[in-house]
Design a protein around this motif. Structure first.
Motif, PDB file in Angstrom:
ATOM      1  N   GLY A 108       0.779  -1.218   0.000  1.00 35.28           N
ATOM      2  CA  GLY A 108       0.000   0.000   0.000  1.00 35.28           C
ATOM      3  C   GLY A 108       0.813   1.272   0.000  1.00 35.28           C
ATOM      4  N   TRP A 109       2.012   1.229   0.539  1.00 33.20           N
ATOM      5  CA  TRP A 109       2.804   2.456   0.592  1.00 33.20           C
ATOM      6  C   TRP A 109       2.990   3.048  -0.798  1.00 33.20           C
ATOM      7  N   SER A 110       3.198   2.212  -1.790  1.00 34.19           N
ATOM      8  CA  SER A 110       3.444   2.710  -3.135  1.00 34.19           C
ATOM      9  C   SER A 110       2.190   3.311  -3.747  1.00 34.19           C
ATOM     10  N   ARG A 111       1.027   2.991  -3.208  1.00 32.28           N
ATOM     11  CA  ARG A 111      -0.221   3.517  -3.747  1.00 32.28           C
ATOM     12  C   ARG A 111      -0.703   4.722  -2.952  1.00 32.28           C
ATOM     13  N   GLN A 112       0.059   5.153  -1.966  1.00 30.60           N
ATOM     14  CA  GLN A 112      -0.462   6.103  -1.000  1.00 30.60           C
ATOM     15  C   GLN A 112       0.624   7.127  -0.660  1.00 30.60           C
ATOM     16  N   GLY A 113       1.094   7.866  -1.661  1.00 27.82           N
ATOM     17  CA  GLY A 113       2.292   8.648  -1.467  1.00 27.82           C
ATOM     18  C   GLY A 113       2.099  10.071  -0.984  1.00 27.82           C
ATOM     19  N   ALA A 114       0.871  10.574  -0.965  1.00 32.40           N
ATOM     20  CA  ALA A 114       0.673  11.981  -0.639  1.00 32.40           C
ATOM     21  C   ALA A 114       0.782  12.245   0.861  1.00 32.40           C
ATOM     22  N   ARG A 115       1.347  13.392   1.197  1.00 33.95           N
ATOM     23  CA  ARG A 115       1.401  13.792   2.605  1.00 33.95           C
ATOM     24  C   ARG A 115       0.001  14.199   3.046  1.00 33.95           C
ATOM     25  N   VAL A 116      -0.335  13.922   4.283  1.00 35.36           N
ATOM     26  CA  VAL A 116      -1.642  14.256   4.840  1.00 35.36           C
ATOM     27  C   VAL A 116      -1.421  15.023   6.137  1.00 35.36           C
ATOM     28  N   PRO A 117      -2.477  15.677   6.656  1.00 36.32           N
ATOM     29  CA  PRO A 117      -2.281  16.503   7.846  1.00 36.32           C
ATOM     30  C   PRO A 117      -1.722  15.774   9.054  1.00 36.32           C
ATOM     31  N   GLY A 118      -2.106  14.531   9.265  1.00 35.16           N
ATOM     32  CA  GLY A 118      -1.545  13.760  10.365  1.00 35.16           C
ATOM     33  C   GLY A 118      -2.191  14.075  11.698  1.00 35.16           C
ATOM     34  N   GLY A 119      -1.500  13.662  12.775  1.00 35.58           N
ATOM     35  CA  GLY A 119      -2.005  13.855  14.123  1.00 35.58           C
ATOM     36  C   GLY A 119      -2.822  12.675  14.601  1.00 35.58           C
ATOM     37  N   ASP A 120      -3.232  12.747  15.871  1.00 39.02           N
ATOM     38  CA  ASP A 120      -4.005  11.656  16.457  1.00 39.02           C
ATOM     39  C   ASP A 120      -5.324  11.434  15.734  1.00 39.02           C
ATOM     40  N   ALA A 121      -5.938  12.520  15.247  1.00 40.46           N
ATOM     41  CA  ALA A 121      -7.216  12.385  14.549  1.00 40.46           C
ATOM     42  C   ALA A 121      -7.057  11.561  13.278  1.00 40.46           C
ATOM     43  N   ALA A 122      -5.943  11.737  12.578  1.00 44.95           N
ATOM     44  CA  ALA A 122      -5.701  10.960  11.361  1.00 44.95           C
ATOM     45  C   ALA A 122      -5.558   9.478  11.690  1.00 44.95           C
ATOM     46  N   LEU A 123      -4.874   9.171  12.793  1.00 48.93           N
ATOM     47  CA  LEU A 123      -4.751   7.781  13.195  1.00 48.93           C
ATOM     48  C   LEU A 123      -6.109   7.212  13.586  1.00 48.93           C
ATOM     49  N   ASP A 124      -6.909   7.995  14.281  1.00 44.18           N
ATOM     50  CA  ASP A 124      -8.260   7.547  14.638  1.00 44.18           C
ATOM     51  C   ASP A 124      -9.091   7.248  13.394  1.00 44.18           C
ATOM     52  N   ASP A 125      -8.990   8.094  12.377  1.00 39.47           N
ATOM     53  CA  ASP A 125      -9.740   7.870  11.138  1.00 39.47           C
ATOM     54  C   ASP A 125      -9.287   6.585  10.455  1.00 39.47           C
ATOM     55  N   ALA A 126      -7.976   6.366  10.424  1.00 39.46           N
ATOM     56  CA  ALA A 126      -7.452   5.147   9.800  1.00 39.46           C
ATOM     57  C   ALA A 126      -7.899   3.903  10.569  1.00 39.46           C
ATOM     58  N   LEU A 127      -7.868   3.982  11.886  1.00 38.60           N
ATOM     59  CA  LEU A 127      -8.316   2.850  12.708  1.00 38.60           C
ATOM     60  C   LEU A 127      -9.803   2.576  12.508  1.00 38.60           C
ATOM     61  N   ALA A 128     -10.586   3.621  12.291  1.00 42.92           N
ATOM     62  CA  ALA A 128     -12.017   3.437  12.047  1.00 42.92           C
ATOM     63  C   ALA A 128     -12.253   2.655  10.754  1.00 42.92           C
ATOM     64  N   GLU A 129     -11.413   2.903   9.745  1.00 41.49           N
ATOM     65  CA  GLU A 129     -11.533   2.153   8.500  1.00 41.49           C
ATOM     66  C   GLU A 129     -11.116   0.693   8.700  1.00 41.49           C
ATOM     67  N   ILE A 130     -10.079   0.442   9.481  1.00 42.65           N
ATOM     68  CA  ILE A 130      -9.702  -0.938   9.797  1.00 42.65           C
ATOM     69  C   ILE A 130     -10.843  -1.628  10.548  1.00 42.65           C
ATOM     70  N   ASP A 131     -11.466  -0.913  11.451  1.00 39.15           N
ATOM     71  CA  ASP A 131     -12.612  -1.448  12.193  1.00 39.15           C
ATOM     72  C   ASP A 131     -13.731  -1.838  11.227  1.00 39.15           C
ATOM     73  N   ARG A 132     -14.008  -0.998  10.234  1.00 46.10           N
ATOM     74  CA  ARG A 132     -15.052  -1.299   9.253  1.00 46.10           C
ATOM     75  C   ARG A 132     -14.705  -2.554   8.457  1.00 46.10           C
ATOM     76  N   LEU A 133     -13.472  -2.637   8.003  1.00 42.42           N
ATOM     77  CA  LEU A 133     -13.041  -3.804   7.224  1.00 42.42           C
ATOM     78  C   LEU A 133     -13.060  -5.077   8.065  1.00 42.42           C
ATOM     79  N   ALA A 134     -12.708  -4.961   9.344  1.00 40.82           N
ATOM     80  CA  ALA A 134     -12.636  -6.136  10.218  1.00 40.82           C
ATOM     81  C   ALA A 134     -13.985  -6.801  10.401  1.00 40.82           C
ATOM     82  N   ALA A 135     -15.056  -6.070  10.152  1.00 40.31           N
ATOM     83  CA  ALA A 135     -16.396  -6.642  10.311  1.00 40.31           C
ATOM     84  C   ALA A 135     -16.790  -7.546   9.146  1.00 40.31           C
ATOM     85  N   LEU A 136     -16.066  -7.471   8.026  1.00 39.29           N
ATOM     86  CA  LEU A 136     -16.428  -8.249   6.843  1.00 39.29           C
ATOM     87  C   LEU A 136     -16.183  -9.742   7.064  1.00 39.29           C
TER      88      LEU A 136
END
Length: 306
Positions: A108-136
């Motif tokens: 995924g790193w090669s498909r995801q090269g843009a810098r983003v704002p970051g911070g704890d909120a960004a990690l929370d958003d990413a974890l929320a997506e993992i949570d969504r996928l984990a339900a499948l």
């Protein structure tokens, strides 16, 4: 020209297929998205030597989505989704496509090269997506998650541990297995698992501890998955651990395209090379390869709930 020159010219070539296993097994941890050829080709080549099931592991959001999509499309592919330990600090620091991408971290790193704002909120958003996928339904595990002190320094430890704890909670809430990445962080990984309470099914991917740690894992009921590096000359600690690990807690994996077993170390790895590692493991255990393969197949199905 030295007589060995033609052989060295093939150092990047795919190793030849090994003799097929008589008892089919599963590759408990692979990265098909980082391997050459199509998924169909990789699965067919694996099946031809008795590797009939694979667990495709995501390491970031793009890779985890791809794992879930691929597992939905192929009956013999199961998915694991997560943010790799080294991905968490990159998200917090605003650089998920950073240049410090670790080998084996996922495509995924090669498909995801843009810098983003970051911070704890960004990690929370990413974890929320993992949570969504984990339900499948096709997602059988949350991982690879854990701690990696080999490439991440003190500045990244807090983000890694916060992410690890969140993944443990996600796995438990969805009733999925937890797949651990533990590099140079044995004591802290075991500590966090104890503090949070490990999921019922926990797998130490590419087990890297010694025999003493294997006894700790065995007492806790953790699965230990051994990769091609168990065949390396300098890996006696892994063979010692394999020798004492309870047979019903042992798995096998490639972590392909990395950790290609001897005598092909350094060349591209893929699920079809699992038989090489299985035979080396059987020799360490002093048991028949069919008996080991039978245990490995049952253990992997139990660990991932398929």
């Amino acid at each position: 020209m030295p007589s060995h020159a033609p052989a060295s010219a093939d150092k990047n070539a795919a190793p030849p297929p090994p003799e097929p296993l008589r008892v089919p097994v599963a590759d408990s941890h692979t990265h098909l998205d980082m391997q050459s050829g199509t998924v169909e080709e990789g699965l067919a080549k694996a099946a031809s030597v008795g590797v009939t099931t694979v667990v495709q592991v995501g390491c970031d959001l793009a890779g985890s989505r791809w794992a879930a999509e691929t597992a939905a499309a192929y009956e013999n592919v199961h998915a694991a989704v997560a943010l790799h330990p080294n991905e968490a600090p990159r998200i917090v620091h605003g650089d998920p496509g950073g240049t410090s991408r670790p080998p084996g971290a996922g495509g995924g790193w090669s498909r995801q090269g843009a810098r983003v704002p970051g911070g704890d909120a960004a990690l929370d958003d990413a974890l929320a997506e993992i949570d969504r996928l984990a339900a499948l339904a096709q997602v059988k595990a949350v991982g690879e998650t854990g701690l990696d002190y080999f490439r991440t320094g003190e500045e990244g430890k807090e983000a890694q541990e916060r992410s690890f704890r969140a993944h443990i909670e996600i796995a438990k809430r969805h009733g999925k297995a937890l797949v651990i990445h533990d590099r140079d962080a044995h004591a802290d990984v075991l500590r966090v698992l104890k503090e949070e309470g490990a999921p019922e099914r926990t797998v130490f991917h590419c087990y890297s501890g010694d025999a003493e740690m294997a006894e700790v894992c065995a007492a806790a009921g953790y699965f230990m998955s051994f990769a091609g590096n168990v065949t390396f000359k300098n890996a006696q600690n892994l063979r010692d651990a394999l020798a004492v690990a309870p047979l019903d807690l042992v798995l096998v994996e490639t972590d392909a395209p990395f950790l290609t077993p001897a005598p092909y170390r350094g060349r591209p790895n893929a699920p079809y090379l699992i038989p090489v590692t299985v035979r080396a493991m059987a020799a360490v255990r002093g048991i028949d390869e069919d008996a080991l393969a039978t245990a490995l197949a049952a253990n992997t199905a139990r660990a991932f709930g398929y």
